[in-house]
Design a protein around this motif. Structure first.
Motif, PDB file in Angstrom:
ATOM      1  N   ALA A 229       0.836  -1.203   0.000  1.00  0.00           N
ATOM      2  CA  ALA A 229       0.000   0.000   0.000  1.00  0.00           C
ATOM      3  C   ALA A 229       0.871   1.253   0.000  1.00  0.00           C
ATOM      4  O   ALA A 229       1.593   1.505   0.969  1.00  0.00           O
ATOM      5  CB  ALA A 229      -0.925  -0.004   1.222  1.00  0.00           C
ATOM      6  N   ALA A 230       0.803   2.020  -1.083  1.00  0.00           N
ATOM      7  CA  ALA A 230       1.550   3.276  -1.150  1.00  0.00           C
ATOM      8  C   ALA A 230       1.110   4.209  -0.026  1.00  0.00           C
ATOM      9  O   ALA A 230       1.886   5.034   0.446  1.00  0.00           O
ATOM     10  CB  ALA A 230       1.339   3.940  -2.509  1.00  0.00           C
ATOM     11  N   THR A 231      -0.133   4.059   0.411  1.00  0.00           N
ATOM     12  CA  THR A 231      -0.684   4.914   1.462  1.00  0.00           C
ATOM     13  C   THR A 231      -0.073   4.616   2.838  1.00  0.00           C
ATOM     14  O   THR A 231      -0.280   5.368   3.775  1.00  0.00           O
ATOM     15  CB  THR A 231      -2.210   4.724   1.558  1.00  0.00           C
ATOM     16  OG1 THR A 231      -2.490   3.321   1.460  1.00  0.00           O
ATOM     17  CG2 THR A 231      -2.912   5.459   0.443  1.00  0.00           C
ATOM     18  N   SER A 232       0.653   3.518   2.972  1.00  0.00           N
ATOM     19  CA  SER A 232       1.310   3.221   4.247  1.00  0.00           C
ATOM     20  C   SER A 232       2.829   3.408   4.175  1.00  0.00           C
ATOM     21  O   SER A 232       3.516   3.272   5.189  1.00  0.00           O
ATOM     22  CB  SER A 232       1.006   1.778   4.690  1.00  0.00           C
ATOM     23  OG  SER A 232      -0.330   1.674   5.138  1.00  0.00           O
ATOM     24  N   ALA A 233       3.357   3.717   2.988  1.00  0.00           N
ATOM     25  CA  ALA A 233       4.817   3.803   2.811  1.00  0.00           C
ATOM     26  C   ALA A 233       5.441   4.831   3.758  1.00  0.00           C
ATOM     27  O   ALA A 233       6.528   4.606   4.308  1.00  0.00           O
ATOM     28  CB  ALA A 233       5.149   4.134   1.361  1.00  0.00           C
ATOM     29  N   GLY A 234       4.748   5.951   3.968  1.00  0.00           N
ATOM     30  CA  GLY A 234       5.274   6.982   4.853  1.00  0.00           C
ATOM     31  C   GLY A 234       5.290   6.527   6.310  1.00  0.00           C
ATOM     32  O   GLY A 234       6.223   6.836   7.058  1.00  0.00           O
ATOM     33  N   CYS A 235       4.261   5.792   6.709  1.00  0.00           N
ATOM     34  CA  CYS A 235       4.219   5.262   8.078  1.00  0.00           C
ATOM     35  C   CYS A 235       5.372   4.292   8.297  1.00  0.00           C
ATOM     36  O   CYS A 235       6.044   4.328   9.329  1.00  0.00           O
ATOM     37  CB  CYS A 235       2.893   4.560   8.328  1.00  0.00           C
ATOM     38  SG  CYS A 235       1.503   5.686   8.432  1.00  0.00           S
ATOM     39  N   HIS A 236       5.606   3.431   7.328  1.00  0.00           N
ATOM     40  CA  HIS A 236       6.705   2.469   7.455  1.00  0.00           C
ATOM     41  C   HIS A 236       8.045   3.192   7.489  1.00  0.00           C
ATOM     42  O   HIS A 236       8.963   2.784   8.193  1.00  0.00           O
ATOM     43  CB  HIS A 236       6.650   1.466   6.299  1.00  0.00           C
ATOM     44  CG  HIS A 236       5.404   0.624   6.305  1.00  0.00           C
ATOM     45  ND1 HIS A 236       4.856   0.062   5.182  1.00  0.00           N
ATOM     46  CD2 HIS A 236       4.588   0.285   7.326  1.00  0.00           C
ATOM     47  CE1 HIS A 236       3.785  -0.618   5.516  1.00  0.00           C
ATOM     48  NE2 HIS A 236       3.580  -0.484   6.810  1.00  0.00           N
ATOM     49  N   ARG A 237       8.123   4.287   6.739  1.00  0.00           N
ATOM     50  CA  ARG A 237       9.348   5.096   6.755  1.00  0.00           C
ATOM     51  C   ARG A 237       9.608   5.629   8.161  1.00  0.00           C
ATOM     52  O   ARG A 237      10.731   5.581   8.668  1.00  0.00           O
ATOM     53  CB  ARG A 237       9.146   6.244   5.769  1.00  0.00           C
ATOM     54  CG  ARG A 237      10.361   7.077   5.521  1.00  0.00           C
ATOM     55  CD  ARG A 237      10.023   8.106   4.460  1.00  0.00           C
ATOM     56  NE  ARG A 237      11.191   8.916   4.158  1.00  0.00           N
ATOM     57  CZ  ARG A 237      11.215   9.841   3.212  1.00  0.00           C
ATOM     58  NH1 ARG A 237      10.137  10.079   2.480  1.00  0.00           N
ATOM     59  NH2 ARG A 237      12.297  10.539   2.996  1.00  0.00           N
TER      60      ARG A 237
END
Lengths: 427, 427
Positions: free
Chosen positions: A312-320
C-alpha cells in the motif's frame, strides 16, 4: 483601551505583516515588545545597530544582552561580537526582516482584522491569555505571536488532553476507517482529537471525534493553514461548521490569507506542538503528515505510526517513520492511549482501559517452569507411561520428573492411573 | 581411527544423551573434552567435587580455574567458593546432569547413529571441522556439541551469507507471497535463505529460494527440531527432498528424535545464530517466530519484521516486535538486503542494488532553498505578476525576490514575460 488590548492590537498587526514562524519577528518582539516592534516596522526608520545586535542575541539563543543598555554600548557590542562570533551571522536578520515586513504596511489594518474575525464569532488569542496553550512555548523562536480562534471553548483547555491524528489526503478505506474509529475512541475516553481539516485522514479524524455526540470535553480542534475566515478545503465546509458547534478552528495566518504550501508546513508545527502525542494513520512516501511527525519528534512528543500492507503506497510513509525509529508502531486504540499517556484530569465516564498485554490469549501452560514445560512436552496424551520411561524420554533426572509430575498434576495438566502418567487434554 | 574420529564418535554419543542446549554437558566437555565427558557419563561414578567445581566455573563464565590442578586443591576450592559465592549455585549442576544423561546410556550406540546417518548421505559436523559455522560460537554455553547434516555443500560456506526468513505456520496469502518473493530475491542476489521447514512462511521461503534454479551458491538451509532422518512435518517431505538437491538439512537432535516443543525453541537459536540477519515475515501474537527474533536480537544480529494490516492476526507478532523496538520495519527486498548487509564475497551476476532512497520520487522543486520554495509557492500559474506584488504576497524583501526568481528561472520553475513572472507548469 486596556494594556492588554493595545498588545492584542499590535500582535494582530504583526500577524498580518510577518509570515507564520518568522523567527526574526519573534526576536524583535522579545526585545521591543509587540507594540514597539509594530511601531518600528511602521516607522520606515532603518534598524539601529544596537537593536540588530539585540535581535541577533535572541536568534542565537543568548537572551537579553547585558551590554545593550549601558552607556558606551557601541564599544561593548564589538567586544561581544568578538566573544560570540556566531552573532555576526545574525546581525543582518533584523534589516532583512524589515525589508520583508514593510511592503505589507500600506495594507495594514489590525482593527479591521479583529472586527472581521469578531463578526465570525472569533477572537485573537495571545501569549499571556489564560487560553494560550502552554505547550506552544516548546517551539521557542517559532512560537506563534498570536492565534486566530473560532469556537466557544478555551483553546488551552481543549488541547490539554489532545492527540493529533494526521495523515494523507489520498487515504485508503483502511486508513479512513481507522482514523474515524480511533478518533471516536479517543474522544469517548476523554481526549480531544487535533487535526488539520484536510480531505482524507484529517477529515475522518474530525468526523469520528464528532460522532461521539454529547461529549463532556471538546471533541476536536482543527488547525488551518490559511485564515480562519476561509475554510479550506471548501468541500469540508459543512464539517468545519460542525466542528464549530463544540470544537475549535484555529489559524496562525491572518484573516483572508490563502493556504500556501509553506503555510501548511508551518501549520503542522502547531498540530505537533499543541498535542500530547501525534499519530500518523496513513501517509504516502512524501506526505506532509511525515513533516508533522518529524516536528513532533523534534519537540520530544511521542509519535505513533500505523502499519499497513507493504504493497500500500498509502502506508509507505508510516513504514518510513517506523524504519527511522521516529515513531512507535500503533495498532489499536489501547496502544494509542498508551502512547498519549493517561488523562491528567479524570474524564467523566471514561471506560476502564485494558492493559496492553490483555490482548494476549493466556494458557495454563504459560505459567510453567521451563523444566515442567519440557516434562509436559514428553508426556503422551493417548497412553500412560511410567516414570522411568518418562525420565529417559524427557532427558531429566528421577527427582526432577517426580517433582515436575506433582506440579503438573496440581495444575490439572497431567493425570495418573496406577504408576502411569499421561497429559490431560485440557490446555 | 584418527583422533578426530574418536572425538566425532564421542560427540555423536553426547548428542544422544544430552538434549540440545544442555549447558552442563557443554561445560563438562570444556573441562574433560568430549571423550572424557562421555567416559564419565558411561562409568556410573559419582561426580568428584573437584570436577563439579570446574564445571561450575565454566557455567559461571569464570573459565578454567587455576586452583583445580594444584596439589592441596580441596582447600583452595573452599577459598574460591568464598571468593565467588555465585559458584555455589552451580556446584550441583554436574550431579544433576549425570542423573539426566545416565538413564539414556543403555540405549547408547553412537556407531549405529553415525551409520544410520551415513546411509542417508549425512554426516556429523563438530566444532573444529572446516564446515563448523563460526557464528555458532556466539551462543557461548549453548553452542551445540555437534550438528547432524544432510546435503552436499559445506555448512559454513552455506550460512556465511545467509538470511533467516521465518514466520507462522498459519500464514496468510500476503505473508506466503512475501516469503516466496523475498527468498527468491535474496538467493538471486547471492544470499542463502535459512528457515525451519515448517508449513506456512518457512515452507514458502524454502520454495522461493529453490525457484531461482541454477544458482551459484547454496539456495537454502533448513534447521529441523527433530532428527534429520525424520522429515517433519511429513507434508513437506517432497520440499525437503528438493532442498537436499542443492541445499542442506541440519539438526542438533540425534537421528530418530521426535520434534518436541522445547526442541523447536532450541532449534530456533540455531536459525538465529547461524544467519546474518533474521526477518519475521508474519507471526501471530504467540508465534514461535517471535522466539527466533528475540534470540537473534540477544545475539546482536539484525532483526526485521514485516508490517501488515492492524486487523490481521497474522501480523500481530510482527507489530509486537516493532513496538518492542526489537525489529526494524522491512517492506521490500532492498530494505531486507540493507538489513543483512552487503555480501562479503562477490556473488556472480548479482543485480545492482538500488539505494534505499531510490524508491522516493524526486522533483525539481525538492532541491530548492526554503526561501525559493516559498517564492515558488507565491507565484501564480495562470497569470503574470510583477516583482512588487510578489514581494508583498510572499512576505520577502526585494533582494530576496529578485535573486530567488533568477534561481527559479534557471531551474525552469519560473518564466518571465516583460516585467511579469509566473510559475511554469513543469514540476
Amino acid at each position: 483601551m486596556t494594556a492588554s488590548d493595545v498588545e492584542r492590537l499590535a500582535r494582530a498587526g504583526l500577524s498580518r505583516l510577518a509570515e507564520p514562524g518568522d523567527e526574526t519577528a519573534w526576536a524583535l518582539v522579545q526585545v521591543l515588545g509587540a507594540v514597539g516592534a509594530l511601531e518600528l516596522i511602521r516607522s520606515n526608520r532603518p534598524a539601529p545597530r544596537k537593536l540588530s545586535f539585540a535581535v541577533a542575541r535572541q536568534l542565537a539563543g543568548l537572551g537579553e544582552g547585558p551590554s545593550s543598555e549601558r552607556p558606551g554600548a557601541e564599544g561593548l557590542l564589538s567586544d561581544e561580537l568578538a566573544y560570540h562570533p556566531e552573532l555576526a551571522g545574525f546581525m543582518p536578520h533584523l534589516g532583512r526582516g524589515l525589508q520583508r515586513w514593510r511592503p505589507r504596511v500600506p495594507d495594514l489594518n489590525p482593527e479591521r482584522d479583529l472586527a472581521t474575525v469578531a463578526r465570525f464569532g472569533g477572537r485573537l488569542v495571545i501569549p499571556g491569555d489564560d487560553e494560550w496553550p502552554e505547550r506552544l512555548r516548546d517551539l521557542g523562536p517559532t512560537e506563534p505571536l498570536a492565534l486566530w480562534v473560532r469556537g466557544a471553548p478555551s483553546l488551552s483547555d481543549a488541547v490539554r488532553e489532545s492527540v493529533a491524528l494526521v495523515g494523507s489526503r489520498h487515504a485508503s478505506a483502511y486508513g479512513r476507517a481507522l482514523a474515524a474509529d480511533w478518533a471516536y475512541g479517543l474522544v469517548d475516553r476523554g481526549y480531544c482529537v487535533v487535526s488539520g481539516g484536510a480531505y482524507g485522514i484529517d477529515a475522518q479524524a474530525h468526523v469520528g471525534a464528532l460522532n461521539v455526540g454529547e461529549s463532556a470535553g471538546v471533541p476536536t480542534v482543527s488547525f488551518l493553514a490559511g485564515g480562519i475566515d476561509r475554510f479550506y478545503p471548501g468541500g469540508n465546509t459543512s464539517l468545519f461548521d460542525q466542528i464549530l458547534e463544540n470544537g475549535l478552528i484555529v489559524a496562525e495566518a491572518a484573516p483572508g490569507c490563502s493556504p500556501r504550501k509553506f503555510r501548511f508546513l508551518l501549520r503542522n508545527r502547531l498540530i505537533a506542538a499543541s498535542s500530547r502525542a501525534t499519530v500518523v494513520i496513513e501517509a504516502g512516501w512524501r506526505s506532509g503528515a511525515l513533516n508533522t511527525a518529524h516536528q513532533a519528534a523534534e519537540l520530544m512528543r511521542p509519535v505513533g505510526a500505523v502499519p499497513g500492507s507493504v504493497f500500500a503506497a498509502t502506508s509507505a510513509g508510516c513504514h518510513r517513520l517506523l524504519r527511522e525509529a521516529c515513531a512507535i508502531c500503533v495498532t489499536d486504540i489501547s496502544e494509542l492511549v498508551e502512547l498519549a499517556g493517561p488523562l491528567t484530569v479524570t474524564a467523566p465516564a471514561a471506560p476502564a482501559m485494558l492493559p496492553f498485554e490483555a490482548a494476549a490469549e493466556r494458557r495454563a501452560s504459560d505459567a510453567l517452569l521451563p523444566a515442567d514445560a519440557r516434562l509436559l512436552d514428553a508426556l503422551p496424551v493417548r497412553q500412560y507411561v511410567d516414570v522411568t520411561a518418562l525420565q529417559k524420554s524427557a532427558g531429566m533426572s528421577l527427582t526432577e520428573v517426580r517433582s515436575g509430575l506433582s506440579r503438573l498434576e496440581l495444575a490439572e495438566l497431567a493425570a495418573r492411573a496406577g504408576t502411569g502418567w499421561r497429559r490431560t487434554t485440557r490446555r
